[in-house]
Design an enzyme around this catalytic site. Structure first.
Site, short mmCIF file in Angstrom:
data_model
loop_
_atom_site.label_atom_id
_atom_site.label_comp_id
_atom_site.label_asym_id
_atom_site.label_seq_id
_atom_site.Cartn_x
_atom_site.Cartn_y
_atom_site.Cartn_z
N ASN A 13 2.33 -5.42 -0.78
CA ASN A 13 1.42 -4.27 -0.48
C ASN A 13 1.96 -4.12 1.04
O ASN A 13 1.84 -5.28 1.94
CB ASN A 13 0.01 -4.56 -0.63
N GLN A 46 -0.03 1.37 4.24
CA GLN A 46 -1.03 1.44 5.21
C GLN A 46 -0.54 1.14 6.55
O GLN A 46 0.46 0.32 6.68
CB GLN A 46 -2.22 0.49 4.73
N CYS A 73 -8.98 -3.16 3.87
CA CYS A 73 -7.91 -3.62 3.37
C CYS A 73 -7.41 -5.05 3.57
O CYS A 73 -6.82 -5.70 4.37
CB CYS A 73 -6.50 -2.86 4.23
N GLY A 74 -7.51 -5.78 2.13
CA GLY A 74 -7.58 -7.15 2.08
C GLY A 74 -6.07 -7.69 2.41
O GLY A 74 -6.14 -8.66 3.29
N ASN A 75 -5.02 -7.19 1.84
CA ASN A 75 -3.60 -7.72 2.17
C ASN A 75 -3.16 -7.73 3.71
O ASN A 75 -2.61 -8.41 4.16
CB ASN A 75 -2.75 -6.86 1.20
N HIS A 152 -14.33 0.91 -4.92
CA HIS A 152 -13.54 0.66 -6.08
C HIS A 152 -14.16 0.79 -7.37
O HIS A 152 -15.13 0.63 -7.43
CB HIS A 152 -13.09 -0.82 -5.83
N ASN A 183 -10.70 3.84 -4.85
CA ASN A 183 -9.45 3.09 -5.36
C ASN A 183 -9.68 2.80 -6.88
O ASN A 183 -10.64 2.33 -7.35
CB ASN A 183 -9.44 1.60 -4.63
N GLU A 201 -4.37 3.01 -5.42
CA GLU A 201 -5.31 3.11 -4.32
C GLU A 201 -5.30 4.46 -3.77
O GLU A 201 -4.75 5.52 -3.59
CB GLU A 201 -4.43 2.49 -3.29
N ARG A 202 -6.58 4.68 -3.33
CA ARG A 202 -7.15 5.73 -2.80
C ARG A 202 -6.08 6.21 -1.55
O ARG A 202 -5.91 5.48 -0.77
CB ARG A 202 -8.59 5.63 -2.13
N CYS A 210 -3.39 -5.02 -4.22
CA CYS A 210 -4.27 -4.41 -3.60
C CYS A 210 -5.46 -5.61 -3.38
O CYS A 210 -6.10 -6.11 -4.29
CB CYS A 210 -5.10 -3.15 -4.26
N GLY A 211 -5.47 -6.14 -2.01
CA GLY A 211 -6.17 -7.19 -1.91
C GLY A 211 -8.10 -7.01 -2.09
O GLY A 211 -8.70 -7.75 -2.91
N SER A 212 -8.25 -5.71 -1.62
CA SER A 212 -9.79 -5.41 -1.76
C SER A 212 -10.02 -5.18 -3.34
O SER A 212 -11.26 -5.51 -3.86
CB SER A 212 -10.38 -4.50 -0.72
N GLY A 213 -9.12 -4.60 -3.75
CA GLY A 213 -9.10 -4.24 -5.24
C GLY A 213 -9.24 -5.65 -6.25
O GLY A 213 -9.83 -5.64 -7.06
N1 LIG Z 1 -6.35 2.67 -0.15
C1 LIG Z 1 -7.38 1.54 0.33
C2 LIG Z 1 -7.15 0.98 1.51
C3 LIG Z 1 -6.27 -0.43 1.46
C4 LIG Z 1 -6.71 -1.17 0.35
C5 LIG Z 1 -5.44 -2.29 -0.10
N2 LIG Z 1 -4.26 -2.01 0.28
C6 LIG Z 1 -6.01 -3.78 0.12
O1 LIG Z 1 -5.32 -4.60 0.35
O2 LIG Z 1 -7.23 -4.02 0.02
C7 LIG Z 1 -8.68 2.62 0.67
O3 LIG Z 1 -8.43 3.81 0.98
O4 LIG Z 1 -9.74 2.25 0.60
#
Ligand SMILES: N[C@H](CCC[C@H](N)C(=O)O)C(=O)O
Length: 282
Positions: A13, A46, A73-75, A152, A183, A201-202, A210-213
């Protein structure tokens, strides 16, 4: 006048990271979209700006390739933490975001653990457009929903490779139940401690991680009785370790890798809306 950046990734990512602590530049959405475009700019999932902060080590802003801003954005948080730790010669830093302060530490193995804070599980906090049980949304496929500072939805599926993500992803990202979009995670439970995950991802489309995912997926899987409070989340670009601590905080552990440093001339004039790079059908 050129702008320095560092290109980094967490499990594939990838990010263009600008350091705005010397002088705030306040990127426009169009400039962020320009930087993120894989054909006319540098290319990334991102764009991240590190900004000054008097009560944390730095403030972090996050833009998707479509120019929209995100609350988590976790990552990228691990990547910014890596930068700040190396600068300060420390193994622990705090990064402020619009969603709160994130504490990061580097382990003996070099991996970075971020306390992503508690998940937000009430419908209004995801947010959803109307009151609904976030454990099982009234949609086909009955996804669960949670926020990690960004929205999410998690679909639990028996065969990840059979899911038409290129169609379902954008369809659900833009579903009216998600007033701020969402997401969209597709998760296959291999066993209660191992989950395979793909995320549309959104504002970015299908990414390698996707870290937060991964955090939202572990939380939703545990809520459904499908996973322990700690699991390996296998994404296309690697593996993240996610733990939902008894105090409610979610810890995400994974790598942060520097690809290269560079400079780029940022266009000053507002750009015509930069077309989102076509996301390859999954
Ligand atoms: N597209 C996500 C942001 C990046 C999340 C993802 N890259 C991660 O690592 O959490 C959003 O609009 O909420």
């Amino acid at each position: 006048m050129s702008t320095a950046f560092v290109k980094m990734h967490g499990c594939g990512n990838d990010f263009v990271i600008l350091d705005e602590r010397a002088g705030s530049r306040a990127l426009s959405p169009e400039q962020a979209a320009f930087l993120a475009n894989r054909h006319t700019g540098i290319g990334c999932d991102q764009v991240i700006a590190i900004q000054p902060c008097s009560t944390a080590d730095a403030f972090m802003r996050i833009w998707n390739p479509d120019g929209s801003e995100a609350g988590a954005c976790g990552n990228a948080t691990r990547c910014v933490a890596d930068i700040l730790m190396r600068e300060a010669g420390r193994e622990a830093v705090t990064i402020r975001t619009v969603s709160g302060d994130l504490h990061a530490i580097r382990g003996a193995d070099g991996l970075i653990t971020v306390d992503m804070g508690p998940p937000r599980l009430d419908w209004a906090d995801v947010p959803l457009a109307e009151p609904m049980d976030t454990l099982r949304l009234g949609l086909p496929g009955e996804p669960a929903a949670a926020s990690m500072g960004n929205p999410h939805a998690t679909f639990f599926v028996p065969d990840l490779d059979a899911v038409p993500i290129g169609r379902l992803g954008p369809e659900m990202e833009h579903h009216p139940i998600f007033p701020q979009r969402a997401n969209i995670g597709f998760a296959h439970i291999i066993n209660p401690e191992t989950i395979r995950l793909k995320v549309w991802e959104r504002g970015a489309g299908l990414t390698l991680a996707c870290g937060s995912g991964a955090c939202a997926t572990l939380v939703n899987a545990h809520r459904r009785g499908l996973a322990q409070r700690r699991a390996q989340v296998i994404v296309d670009g690697g593996t993240l370790t996610i733990a939902w601590r008894d105090d409610g905080h979610v810890l995400m552990t994974g790598p942060a890798v520097t690809a290269f440093h560079g400079e780029i001339a940022l266009p000053k004039v507002p750009l015509a809306k930069v077309p989102l790079a076509k996301v390859p059908a999954a």
